[in-house]
Design an enzyme around this catalytic site. Structure first.
Site: not given
Ligand code: PGA
Ligand code: ZN
Length: 424
Positions: A40, A153, A162, A203, A240, A281, A308, A333, A361, A384
């Site tokens: 995503s 997801h 999440e 995850e 999230d 988030e 994010d 990230k 991650h 995270k």
């Molecule tokens: P992604 O999702 O690594 O698939 O982008 C993780 C997130 O949205 O934090």
């Molecule tokens: Zn996110």
């Protein structure tokens, strides 16, 4: 100095190709780094270069990125001093020449950037967290553990992506990890008793078929209590929302209906009042700056609001957020921006402007544990890195256990202090 650089196509935790690079120094030190990959992803992320050849891995091969490392980057970098990370990263950024690293590929550049840092750390005989963070790198992060998956997801009725447990009250990282694992085990027992137990998602969290977002939060509170912990005080919750995924034309589709942005803000405020939620988030879409500001005005004093997809680890987008009073925290990230130097610059900007940072991650991961070292090096105080299953997630937790042992009595567990300005 750098003597040679190699790269290869490997597989990530979803069985999709990704790139790893090895940097060899003249003194014999080496560094190996592997690059993660999102699902995503935010629209403003640096470019992940894929081959697009439908005959290999459905177009997802990374042989062009491998070739760019060996044929284009290596000749520019060989002979440079590996200790000069900023110069090495700048050289690669200049060779690429685009805003989003689309020519060479952010995946190619990041692999070399991280591998170089590891080789340099080895050359000076320091663990990565200490090489990057210096003598003050002694704060073990609070883990935000994603134990229930929804949204894009998972194939259930849960819109929020999440649902995380956060063992803020633990005395050490080792204890925090035990608390998290025990809550995860309780959750599995509850789901099994209710006939809801399913496999785990990307995850490592469960993806039960629930009727609402709220039932996921009820399950977490029950799992925390069943494991013998106090919800909120000892183990808090985090979300999230990944709202970009259910945003459409200025409206948000969740709980089976279409809602206005103010309705979503009120909905999140209500959840944060009813449950011990310390962090939210991507509560709104990645381009909805105006309502992000409203969300921050409403919730920013008592909840950590994390960008994010909104900030994509990009210091310019973070600066825009700071200027507009949007959010109070940033998800970090490495592959969203594509080099170690830029990642550290963004964390630095956040810290100077009193935004918290969460080192993160991606949903597609590898056995590489760099982000564990990065969390300690930056004193971010939060990480995270998924649930309590799947070894590509646990590798990061296990690396943190090792770092905590190595630091011995110097180690500090971030606990509630890690949650920054939005803490309860
Ligand atoms: P992604 O999702 O690594 O698939 O982008 C993780 C997130 O949205 O934090
Ligand atoms: Zn996110």
């Amino acid at each position: 100095s750098i003597e040679d650089i190699r790269a290869r196509e490997i597989l990530d935790s979803r069985g999709r190709p990704t790139i790893e690079a090895e940097v060899y120094l003249a003194d014999g030190a080496t560094g190996l780094a592997q690059v993660p990959s999102g699902a995503s992803t935010g629209s403003f992320e640096a470019h992940e270069l894929r081959d697009g050849d439908p005959h290999r891995y459905g177009g997802k091969g990374v042989l062009r990125a491998v070739e760019n490392v060996e044929q284009t980057l290596a000749p520019e970098l060989i002979g440079l001093n590996a200790l000069e990370q900023v110069m090495i990263d700048r050289t690669m950024i200049d060779v690429d020449g685009t805003d989003n690293k689309s020519k060479i590929g952010a995946n190619a550049i990041l692999a070399v950037s991280l591998a170089n840092a590891k080789a340099a750390a080895q050359a000076v005989g320091l663990p990565l967290y200490r090489y990057l963070g210096g003598p003050l790198a002694n704060v073990l992060p609070v883990p935000l553990m994603n134990v229930i998956n929804g949204g894009a997801h998972a194939d259930n009725n849960v819109d929020i992506q999440e649902f995380m447990i956060v063992p803020i009250g633990a005395p050490t990282f080792r204890e925090a990890l035990r608390w998290g694992a025990e809550v995860f085990a309780s959750l599995s027992q509850i789901l099994k008793a209710d006939g809801l137990l399913s496999g785990v998602g990307d995850e490592g969290g469960y993806a039960p078929n629930l009727t609402s977002n709220q039932s996921a939060l009820d399950l977490l509170v029950a799992a925390i209590e069943k494991a013998g912990y106090t919800p909120g005080e000892q183990v808090a919750l985090a979300l999230d929302v990944a709202a970009t995924e259910f945003h459409d034309n200025g409206r948000y589709n969740y709980d089976g209906a279409s809602h206005t942005p103010p309705e979503l803000i009120q909905y999140l405020a209500k959840l944060a009042q009813q449950y011990p939620i310390v962090s939210i988030e991507d509560g709104l879409d990645e381009e909805d700056w105006a309502h992000w500001q409203q969300l921050t005005d409403t919730l920013g004093n008592w909840v950590q609001l994390v960008g994010d997809d909104l900030f994509v680890t990009n210091s310019q987008r973070l600066q825009q957020g700071i200027d507009q009073g949007v959010g109070n925290s940033i998800l970090i990230k490495v592959n969203q921006i594509g080099s170690l130097t830029e990642t550290l610059e963004t964390v630095d900007l956040a810290t100077r402007c009193r935004y918290t940072s969460i080192i993160s991650h991606r949903s597609g991961e590898t056995e590489d544990t760099t982000i564990a070292d990065l969390a300690v090096a930056t004193r971010a105080g939060q990480i995270k890195t998924g649930s309590l299953s799947r070894s590509e997630r646990l590798a990061k937790y296990n690396r943190l256990l090792r770092i905590e042992d190595e630091l011995a009595e110097q180690a500090i567990y971030a606990g509630t202090i890690g949650m920054g300005p939005g803490q309860h």
